[in-house]
Structures are given as structure tokens and as C-alpha cells.
Design an enzyme around this catalytic site. Sequence first.
Site, PDB file in Angstrom:
ATOM      1  N   CYS A  40      10.247  -7.938  -0.936  1.00 43.62           N
ATOM      2  CA  CYS A  40       9.584  -9.046  -1.638  1.00 43.62           C
ATOM      3  C   CYS A  40      10.390  -9.537  -2.841  1.00 43.62           C
ATOM      4  O   CYS A  40      10.074 -10.586  -3.403  1.00 43.62           O
ATOM      5  CB  CYS A  40       8.190  -8.630  -2.077  1.00 43.62           C
ATOM      6  N   HIS A  52       5.735 -13.053  -7.498  1.00 45.06           N
ATOM      7  CA  HIS A  52       5.522 -12.727  -6.091  1.00 45.06           C
ATOM      8  C   HIS A  52       4.019 -12.624  -5.846  1.00 45.06           C
ATOM      9  O   HIS A  52       3.286 -12.010  -6.627  1.00 45.06           O
ATOM     10  CB  HIS A  52       6.221 -11.401  -5.762  1.00 45.06           C
ATOM     11  N   ASN A  88       0.382 -12.565   1.400  1.00 40.29           N
ATOM     12  CA  ASN A  88       1.667 -12.090   0.886  1.00 40.29           C
ATOM     13  C   ASN A  88       2.753 -12.422   1.914  1.00 40.29           C
ATOM     14  O   ASN A  88       2.748 -11.859   3.009  1.00 40.29           O
ATOM     15  CB  ASN A  88       1.557 -10.579   0.653  1.00 40.29           C
TER      16      ASN A  88
HETATM   17  O1  UT7 Z   1       4.512  -7.200  -1.623  1.00 38.60           O
HETATM   18  C1  UT7 Z   1       4.480  -5.970  -2.276  1.00 38.60           C
HETATM   19  C2  UT7 Z   1       3.612  -5.063  -1.678  1.00 38.60           C
HETATM   20  N1  UT7 Z   1       2.235  -5.003  -1.737  1.00 38.60           N
HETATM   21  C3  UT7 Z   1       1.434  -4.975  -2.810  1.00 38.60           C
HETATM   22  O2  UT7 Z   1       1.771  -5.321  -3.909  1.00 38.60           O
HETATM   23  C4  UT7 Z   1       0.053  -4.451  -2.587  1.00 38.60           C
HETATM   24  C5  UT7 Z   1      -0.413  -3.595  -3.746  1.00 38.60           C
HETATM   25  N2  UT7 Z   1      -1.706  -2.978  -3.488  1.00 38.60           N
HETATM   26  C6  UT7 Z   1      -2.849  -3.661  -3.383  1.00 38.60           C
HETATM   27  O3  UT7 Z   1      -2.867  -4.875  -3.506  1.00 38.60           O
HETATM   28  C7  UT7 Z   1      -4.138  -2.899  -3.172  1.00 38.60           C
HETATM   29  O4  UT7 Z   1      -3.887  -1.520  -3.368  1.00 38.60           O
HETATM   30  C8  UT7 Z   1      -4.750  -3.117  -1.765  1.00 38.60           C
HETATM   31  C9  UT7 Z   1      -5.295  -4.544  -1.656  1.00 38.60           C
HETATM   32  C10 UT7 Z   1      -3.720  -2.882  -0.691  1.00 38.60           C
HETATM   33  C11 UT7 Z   1      -5.920  -2.164  -1.534  1.00 38.60           C
HETATM   34  O5  UT7 Z   1      -6.890  -2.312  -2.532  1.00 38.60           O
HETATM   35  P1  UT7 Z   1      -7.543  -1.042  -3.210  1.00 38.60           P
HETATM   36  O6  UT7 Z   1      -8.503  -1.529  -4.194  1.00 38.60           O
HETATM   37  O7  UT7 Z   1      -6.409  -0.163  -3.689  1.00 38.60           O
HETATM   38  O8  UT7 Z   1      -8.324  -0.384  -2.015  1.00 38.60           O
HETATM   39  P2  UT7 Z   1      -8.155   1.053  -1.336  1.00 38.60           P
HETATM   40  O9  UT7 Z   1      -6.915   1.125  -0.528  1.00 38.60           O
HETATM   41  O10 UT7 Z   1      -8.369   2.107  -2.379  1.00 38.60           O
HETATM   42  O11 UT7 Z   1      -9.386   1.096  -0.360  1.00 38.60           O
HETATM   43  C12 UT7 Z   1     -10.732   1.096  -0.849  1.00 38.60           C
HETATM   44  C13 UT7 Z   1     -11.687   1.124   0.311  1.00 38.60           C
HETATM   45  C14 UT7 Z   1     -11.386   2.230   1.308  1.00 38.60           C
HETATM   46  O12 UT7 Z   1     -12.630   2.712   1.813  1.00 38.60           O
HETATM   47  P3  UT7 Z   1     -13.274   4.059   1.213  1.00 38.60           P
HETATM   48  O13 UT7 Z   1     -12.261   5.129   1.477  1.00 38.60           O
HETATM   49  O14 UT7 Z   1     -13.495   3.791  -0.240  1.00 38.60           O
HETATM   50  O15 UT7 Z   1     -14.522   4.189   2.016  1.00 38.60           O
HETATM   51  C15 UT7 Z   1     -10.654   1.531   2.429  1.00 38.60           C
HETATM   52  O16 UT7 Z   1     -10.802   2.181   3.665  1.00 38.60           O
HETATM   53  O17 UT7 Z   1     -11.586  -0.096   1.053  1.00 38.60           O
HETATM   54  C16 UT7 Z   1     -11.354   0.204   2.436  1.00 38.60           C
HETATM   55  N3  UT7 Z   1     -10.520  -0.852   3.012  1.00 38.60           N
HETATM   56  C17 UT7 Z   1     -11.033  -1.965   3.584  1.00 38.60           C
HETATM   57  N4  UT7 Z   1     -12.282  -2.360   3.807  1.00 38.60           N
HETATM   58  C18 UT7 Z   1     -12.468  -3.551   4.422  1.00 38.60           C
HETATM   59  C19 UT7 Z   1      -9.175  -0.940   3.017  1.00 38.60           C
HETATM   60  N5  UT7 Z   1      -8.786  -2.079   3.614  1.00 38.60           N
HETATM   61  C20 UT7 Z   1      -9.924  -2.733   3.962  1.00 38.60           C
HETATM   62  C21 UT7 Z   1     -10.176  -3.956   4.604  1.00 38.60           C
HETATM   63  N6  UT7 Z   1     -11.445  -4.332   4.812  1.00 38.60           N
HETATM   64  N7  UT7 Z   1      -9.183  -4.779   5.002  1.00 38.60           N
END
Ligand code: UT7
Length: 320
Positions: free
Chosen positions: A111, A247, A277
Site C-alpha cells: 500500500c 492511504h 482499500n
Molecule cells: O492497507 C493496509 C492494510 N490494512 C489495514 O490497514 C487494516 C487495519 N485493520 C483494520 O482496519 C481493522 O483491524 C479491521 C477492520 C480489519 C478489523 O476491525 P476490528 O475492530 O479490529 O475487528 P476484529 O478483527 O477485532 O473483529 C471483531 C469481531 C470479531 O468477532 P468476535 O470474535 O468479537 O465475535 C470478528 O469475527 O468482528 C468479527 N468480524 C466480522 N463481523 C462481521 C470480523 N470481520 C467481520 C465482518 N463482518 N466482515
Amino acid sequence: MTSSILGTGSALPEKIVTNDLLATIVDTNDEWIRDRTGICERRIATTETTTTLSVDAARIALEDAGISPEEIELIIVATLTPDGSMPNTACKVQAEIGATNAMCYELNAACAGFMYGVQTAHAFISSGILKHALIIGAETLSKIMDWTDRGTCVLFGDGAGAVVMGPSKEGIIAVEGGADGSKGHVLTCGNAPLINPFVRNEATSPYVDMDGQEVFKFAVRKIPEIVNALSAKGNVSPSDLDLVLLHQANKRIIQTAAKRLGLNEDIFPINLSKYGNTSAASIAILLDEANKSGQLKKGSLVALAGFGGGLTWAGILMKW
Ligand code: UT7
């Protein structure tokens, strides 16, 4: 003498995939995606490729710059999703647009790739080695998504952006960048295993795999560091900035970075709601939109910064 951006362009696939449509493919929902990321829809390639998106964005940037293809001496395509490994995407673009005097290569810094490309062109141009360069950020990330993994497939989209750069009295003021390969494991995409008559290695996943929270922490720490370093090098204060183009990974990352810098969110344009993204393409597309909408005005002081897999990061400070 420095270098400047003379023209911008972008190209997006026609197919719009909304969060609701994604929810019919994988266990997710519109509310989660909007709340956690700010993404509402993304473009997904069906007839387009990394090459065709690059060519379309390049043509628009050349026209905007008023530069003919023959005047381009360097084409860099920043991508982690080329259509094939040889010929490289820049060579394919060269052939399509008729940039017969250009050397052509691809650059992969995930990225941060577009920012690495702009910095490379800046080095060539400001040192007088060459005059005009075409820098493209282009991705068809949809082909490296695991469409059963809701943790990644909802985040990314396809698209391309391009800039034409040339020598100028005013333009790029400072550059900043780096990498931390020791943290590379938090964002990966597998490669072809070594298989030949003498060895047969295990295949790794061909899809993007991400420790989202680690990348999030890295991003919100790194962006203020980049902007502060650029400001110090340019002898300005972050509060002097008219625009900060980041980004586009997550709205919460951008909001947190703005807060940590003590800057108003209004100077951080966001288009990830429409495109998700798009990795190496995101800053280039955002820049084209800011240019064409008039958000960027002659004399605007603007910082641009990218971060991503590698881990890599890079930014520039420039007067528009
Ligand atoms: O380009 C450079 C690279 N990328 C980035 O910069 C991404 C950086 N990271 C992020 O933007 C965030 O960490 C994410 C958007 C990827 C994830 O958000 P988060 O607030 O860190 O969520 P999480 O991974 O901690 O997941 C929270 C919950 C989980 O469920 P439980 O374990 O709490 O029951 C996940 O299973 O949300 C669940 N979950 C979803 N639910 C519905 C994860 N993805 C989804 C989804 N839909 N798509």
C-alpha cells in the site's frame, strides 16, 4: 530544481459491490463493515485487469498534464497484483500508450508502493537524469482475496490512479519513508512454492492474510510519525497543511491519525466509502479526485502518506 505532479488520472472497474451484496456471499453485514471501516461499497474487476486500469488512468493523467506519451522517459507501475510476472505491467502500459522512450518497471511496496514510486521519479527528475515520468498505482486485489474470509474480503477493492511528473521550481519539498521487514508476517500473501525436479516445497496460501489489529496499531503510530517528519524536513508545522492525503484503509485509522496530529479531520479527504482499500492505487485515486474537484488549489501545502504490507511506509510533502 525539484519535481512536481503535472497531471492526474484514475480508473475504476464498472461493477459496484455493495456491503449488502457481500452479505449474500460471506457471513457479514452492512452495519459491521460501515461501523468498523467506513466502507459502503467497492469496485470489483470483471472485464478489467491491472493492465487495462493502468492504461486508462495513464491516458487521463497524460491528457491532464498536457504531456505526450513520447515525452515520458520512465514508467513505474506500483502493484502487488500484476496480471503476470513478465512482461511487467509498465511495459504493457508503454506498448498501449506508445511511450516509446520510456524505461519501464514494476514496484511492489504494497500500500506504500505509489509513494515509493513518486519518490523514485522525484529522485530521477530533481537530479536532472530525466524529465518526465508516469507513475501508476494499480490493483486487482479481488484475485488475491479469500472470498470465504470475512475478515479480509470486505476490506479491499480494485482500481488504478496515475500521475505525470516533471521538473518544476516548486513541488515536492520533502520525502520520508522506510520499512520494517521483521514485522512482515502481520500482512502477507503467499507465493508460488519452490517446486522443481530437486525439491517440492509446501504451497502457502495464495490469499491475503492479515492481523488487522496489529496493522491498525502500526498505521495509527506511523502516520503521525511520517507527517511530523515531513513537516520538520520542510520547515513547516503540521498545522500549516491544507490537505493530508492518506492511504485509504479504514476511516477509523484516518480519524485516529488526525486526532493524534491535532489536526481537523476536514483536511483528510476520504473516498474509501466508495472504493474500499485499493492498496497501491488508493492515494493516486484520492489525489486525482482532490485535483479534479478543486480541493487541491495552486499553492496548497499537502502531505501524502502510505503504509502497508512489508511493513512499508512512505510519504511526501509538496506544494501543489
Ligand atoms: O492497507 C493496509 C492494510 N490494512 C489495514 O490497514 C487494516 C487495519 N485493520 C483494520 O482496519 C481493522 O483491524 C479491521 C477492520 C480489519 C478489523 O476491525 P476490528 O475492530 O479490529 O475487528 P476484529 O478483527 O477485532 O473483529 C471483531 C469481531 C470479531 O468477532 P468476535 O470474535 O468479537 O465475535 C470478528 O469475527 O468482528 C468479527 N468480524 C466480522 N463481523 C462481521 C470480523 N470481520 C467481520 C465482518 N463482518 N466482515
